[in-house]
Write an enzyme that holds these catalytic residues in place. Sequence first.
Site, PDB file in Angstrom:
ATOM      1  CB  CYS A   1      -0.921   0.003   1.218  1.00  0.00           C
ATOM      2  SG  CYS A   1      -1.898   1.521   1.344  1.00  0.00           S
TER       3      CYS A   1
ATOM      4  CB  CYS B   1       0.868   1.957   4.893  1.00  0.00           C
ATOM      5  SG  CYS B   1      -0.677   1.023   5.059  1.00  0.00           S
TER       6      CYS B   1
ATOM      7  CG  HIS C   1      -4.212  -0.696   4.929  1.00  0.00           C
ATOM      8  ND1 HIS C   1      -3.647  -0.223   3.757  1.00  0.00           N
ATOM      9  CD2 HIS C   1      -4.980  -1.771   4.568  1.00  0.00           C
ATOM     10  CE1 HIS C   1      -4.045  -0.979   2.740  1.00  0.00           C
ATOM     11  NE2 HIS C   1      -4.856  -1.916   3.210  1.00  0.00           N
TER      12      HIS C   1
ATOM     13  CG  ASN D   1     -14.884   7.460  -6.447  1.00  0.00           C
ATOM     14  OD1 ASN D   1     -15.844   8.211  -6.418  1.00  0.00           O
ATOM     15  ND2 ASN D   1     -13.938   7.564  -7.362  1.00  0.00           N
TER      16      ASN D   1
ATOM     17  CG  HIS E   1      -4.515   3.708   3.303  1.00  0.00           C
ATOM     18  ND1 HIS E   1      -3.474   3.143   4.019  1.00  0.00           N
ATOM     19  CD2 HIS E   1      -4.849   4.828   3.975  1.00  0.00           C
ATOM     20  CE1 HIS E   1      -3.177   3.911   5.051  1.00  0.00           C
ATOM     21  NE2 HIS E   1      -4.009   4.947   5.044  1.00  0.00           N
TER      22      HIS E   1
ATOM     23  CG  HIS F   1      -7.871   7.129  -0.961  1.00  0.00           C
ATOM     24  ND1 HIS F   1      -8.126   5.774  -0.965  1.00  0.00           N
ATOM     25  CD2 HIS F   1      -7.990   7.523  -2.257  1.00  0.00           C
ATOM     26  CE1 HIS F   1      -8.367   5.363  -2.177  1.00  0.00           C
ATOM     27  NE2 HIS F   1      -8.304   6.401  -2.995  1.00  0.00           N
TER      28      HIS F   1
ATOM     29  CD  GLN G   1      -9.575  10.347  -6.487  1.00  0.00           C
ATOM     30  OE1 GLN G   1      -9.047  10.779  -7.503  1.00  0.00           O
ATOM     31  NE2 GLN G   1     -10.400   9.339  -6.489  1.00  0.00           N
TER      32      GLN G   1
HETATM   33 ZN   LIG Z   1      -2.393   1.433   3.582  1.00  0.00          ZN
END
Ligand SMILES: [Zn+2]
Length: 338
Positions: free
Chosen positions: A38, A41, A98, A138, A149, A151, A153
Site C-alpha cells: 500500500c 501506509c 490502513h 469513491n 486505504h 482516502h 480526492q
Molecule cells: Zn495502507
Amino acid sequence: MEDDQTVGGSGPCGRHAFPPDNAAGRIARPMLPSKDACPLCHCSLELPLPYQVTVFENRAPAMAHIPGDAAVPPTQNVFELTAPARGRCDLVVYSQQHDTKLFMMPPHEILCLVEAWRDRYRELTELPEVRFVSIFENKGREAGMTLDHPHGQIYSFPFLPPQVQAKWQQTQAFGPGPNGLWDRIIAKEARDGVRVIAQTDGFLAAQPFYARYPYEVHVWARRDGVCSLLEMTPQERRELAALLKNIASRYENLWPDAKYGFPTLMLMHQLSKGSGVENYRFHIEFLPLQRSPDKLKYRASIESGTGTFLNDALPENQAAELRAAAPQNLAMPNVIFS
Ligand SMILES: [Zn+2]
C-alpha cells in the site's frame, strides 16, 4: 469517474511516472495493491513519517498545473477543439490506519479531516486558473476505489462541470433570500419531515424529494451565505464532522451482513467564485450504489444515455429505514442532534 492513485509498483519503493498534462496516461496506474504494498501506509516511500491526515498531488492526474501560456491556436471547429488539461488532482489520506473507514474514525479525527479539506480548498480556490474545486470519495471497490486505504480526492477544474453549471444557473434563477433555491429546498424538507435523517443547528440531512439513487442523502448548510467550507464557523465544522460520521454509520448499520459493503460516492458541492456566489449553498451528496443487501444500483443505459434517473423506491420509505439505523455512542462535544 474512477478512483485515483499516487504511486504503484511491486512494493513501497515501487514508483511509476505518469504524463502530467492529460488523463490518458492514467490507464497505466496500479490496481488494488496488497496491504504490504500500500503506497498510503506511513512506512511507504511516499509517506515515510507518521501522519493523521495528509494531502498531496496525485501522481496519476487527470488535470495538472501547466506552466506558461501553453498556447493553443484558437479554433471554431468543434472537431479540432483541444486544450491542455489544466487544473489539479489531489489525494487526501484520511488516516494512517490502513483498515479503518470514515464511519469508524473518532469524531475528532474526522474534524481534523474537515480542517484539512478546508485548508486545501482555500489554497486551490485562490489559484487563478481554478474555477471549481470538487472534494469527493469513491468508497468501495464497486464504486471504482482502487486503493483500500481510506482516502478521497480533490479535483480542481478550470471550468464549471455540467451538473454544477446547472445548479449554478438554478441558483441564479431563484435569486437571493428566503425564496432562494437552497432555502426553499431546506424549508420543504424540514416542513415535510418524512425524509429527514438527522439535523443539527447548522445542518439538515435528508433523503431529498428529488433523490436519484436509493438511499441518497444530502447534507445542506442551513445558514445563508455558507457557500463553502470557508464560511463555516468552528462550531459548524464540528457539526459537519459529526454528521459525516452519523450518515456513514447509518449506511453501515443498514445491512451489516450484506454481500457488498455499501459502496457509496460522496461529493461536496461548494462555490467561491463568481458574482452572486453567496447565494449558493454548501451541500454534500451521498450517492449509494447498493439498493438491497445483495443487489447493486447501476447507472444503466437510460441514466447514462439520457440523464434520466429511475429510483427503485420512494425516498420516504428509505429515509425511515435510515432513521432506524441510527448509530450508537456518537459523542461529539457541543454537537446536539435533533
Ligand atoms: Zn495502507
